[in-house]
Motif scaffolding. Structure first.
Motif, short mmCIF file in Angstrom:
data_model
loop_
_atom_site.label_atom_id
_atom_site.label_comp_id
_atom_site.label_asym_id
_atom_site.label_seq_id
_atom_site.Cartn_x
_atom_site.Cartn_y
_atom_site.Cartn_z
N MET A 221 -37.41 -117.73 -5.53
CA MET A 221 -37.17 -118.59 -6.71
C MET A 221 -36.22 -117.91 -7.69
O MET A 221 -35.32 -118.52 -8.21
CB MET A 221 -38.49 -118.93 -7.41
N LYS A 222 -36.49 -116.64 -7.94
CA LYS A 222 -35.65 -115.90 -8.89
C LYS A 222 -34.18 -115.95 -8.48
O LYS A 222 -33.30 -116.17 -9.29
CB LYS A 222 -36.10 -114.44 -8.96
N ASN A 223 -33.94 -115.77 -7.16
CA ASN A 223 -32.57 -115.77 -6.67
C ASN A 223 -31.89 -117.10 -6.89
O ASN A 223 -30.72 -117.16 -7.24
CB ASN A 223 -32.55 -115.43 -5.17
N ILE A 224 -32.63 -118.19 -6.66
CA ILE A 224 -32.05 -119.52 -6.83
C ILE A 224 -31.64 -119.73 -8.28
O ILE A 224 -30.55 -120.21 -8.57
CB ILE A 224 -33.05 -120.60 -6.36
N ILE B 125 -27.36 -120.03 -12.40
CA ILE B 125 -26.75 -119.54 -13.64
C ILE B 125 -25.31 -119.10 -13.38
O ILE B 125 -24.40 -119.44 -14.12
CB ILE B 125 -27.58 -118.37 -14.23
N ILE B 126 -25.10 -118.40 -12.26
CA ILE B 126 -23.76 -117.92 -11.94
C ILE B 126 -22.82 -119.11 -11.71
O ILE B 126 -21.70 -119.13 -12.22
CB ILE B 126 -23.79 -116.99 -10.70
N VAL B 127 -23.30 -120.14 -10.99
CA VAL B 127 -22.47 -121.33 -10.73
C VAL B 127 -22.12 -122.01 -12.05
O VAL B 127 -20.97 -122.38 -12.28
CB VAL B 127 -23.20 -122.30 -9.77
N ILE B 128 -23.11 -122.15 -12.93
CA ILE B 128 -22.85 -122.82 -14.22
C ILE B 128 -21.83 -122.01 -15.03
O ILE B 128 -20.87 -122.57 -15.55
CB ILE B 128 -24.17 -123.01 -15.00
N LEU B 129 -22.02 -120.70 -15.08
CA LEU B 129 -21.08 -119.86 -15.83
C LEU B 129 -19.68 -119.99 -15.25
O LEU B 129 -18.70 -120.05 -15.98
CB LEU B 129 -21.52 -118.39 -15.80
N GLY C 168 -27.44 -106.78 -13.43
CA GLY C 168 -28.00 -108.02 -13.97
C GLY C 168 -27.03 -108.85 -14.78
O GLY C 168 -27.43 -109.76 -15.48
N ALA C 169 -25.73 -108.56 -14.68
CA ALA C 169 -24.74 -109.32 -15.44
C ALA C 169 -23.55 -109.59 -14.52
O ALA C 169 -23.40 -108.92 -13.49
CB ALA C 169 -24.29 -108.52 -16.66
N PRO C 170 -22.70 -110.57 -14.88
CA PRO C 170 -21.54 -110.84 -14.03
C PRO C 170 -20.62 -109.62 -13.94
O PRO C 170 -20.59 -108.80 -14.86
CB PRO C 170 -20.82 -111.98 -14.75
N GLN C 171 -19.88 -109.55 -12.85
CA GLN C 171 -18.92 -108.46 -12.66
C GLN C 171 -17.91 -108.47 -13.81
O GLN C 171 -17.63 -109.52 -14.38
CB GLN C 171 -18.19 -108.68 -11.32
N LEU C 172 -17.38 -107.30 -14.15
CA LEU C 172 -16.34 -107.23 -15.18
C LEU C 172 -15.17 -108.12 -14.77
O LEU C 172 -14.96 -108.39 -13.60
CB LEU C 172 -15.84 -105.79 -15.33
N LEU C 173 -14.37 -108.55 -15.76
CA LEU C 173 -13.17 -109.33 -15.45
C LEU C 173 -12.24 -108.47 -14.60
O LEU C 173 -12.20 -107.25 -14.76
CB LEU C 173 -12.44 -109.71 -16.75
N SER C 174 -11.47 -109.12 -13.72
CA SER C 174 -10.60 -108.32 -12.85
C SER C 174 -9.61 -107.50 -13.67
O SER C 174 -9.25 -106.39 -13.29
CB SER C 174 -9.89 -109.20 -11.83
N CYS C 175 -9.19 -108.03 -14.81
CA CYS C 175 -8.26 -107.26 -15.65
C CYS C 175 -8.94 -106.01 -16.21
O CYS C 175 -8.30 -104.96 -16.31
CB CYS C 175 -7.73 -108.13 -16.79
N GLU C 176 -10.21 -106.11 -16.55
CA GLU C 176 -10.92 -104.94 -17.08
C GLU C 176 -11.03 -103.87 -15.99
O GLU C 176 -10.85 -102.68 -16.24
CB GLU C 176 -12.32 -105.35 -17.58
#
Ligand code: HEC
Length: 120
Positions: free
Chosen positions: A1-4, A9-13, A97-105
């Protein structure tokens, strides 16, 4: 459930990210300036806002402190910094627990290392 929930959240972001028309986000590789990177002006702000909550001197999760030039340089030199932010296999994925840094970063951090990991 946690993974879903996490995937949702990732898809929405991702969808929200695509609907904004900030040029820097739409064309990161075109806009990304990586010449003459400065630790203080370019690199520190990225690490401070994405990593210090877990890796400053007070919250050194996993025994890792990235605070200050010397703290960060240790992990730039041993390859863990790039491996973790690039999400290479065999490395812990950071920021945790957070999205990967921006590719530019990521490109800026790699350029700073290629340019000699300067304390500038
Ligand atoms: C929410 C907390 C958290 C955030 C934010 C975070 N980390 Fe971590 N980090 C951890 C924990 C916990 C560990 C130890 C466990 C592990 O390796 O997964 C760790 C381990 C590491 C390691 C050692 C990995 C290894 O294989 O020995 C590095 C390098 C690292 N983090 C870099 C970063 C960088 C760079 C950032 C910012 C882009 C960052 N971390 C953001 C929690 C965090």
């Amino acid at each position: 459930m946690k993974n879903i929930q996490l995937i949702l959240i990732i898809v929405i972001l991702f969808l929200v990210g695509c609907s904004t028309d900030v040029e820097e986000e739409l064309y990161p590789s075109i806009e990304c300036q990586t010449a003459e990177m400065s630790y203080t002006a370019d690199i520190l702000p990225i690490i401070e806002s994405n990593c210090y909550q877990c890796h400053d001197a007070a919250n050194n999760f996993g025994g890792i402190t990235l605070e200050g030039y010397e703290g960060l340089k240790t992990f730039a030199d041993n390859g863990l910094l790039v491996g973790t932010i690039r999400h290479e296999s065999g490395f812990s994925f950071m920021p945790q627990g957070a999205p990967q840094l921006l590719s530019c970063e990521i490109e800026k951090i790699e350029a700073w290392i290629e340019q000699g990991t300067k304390d500038n």
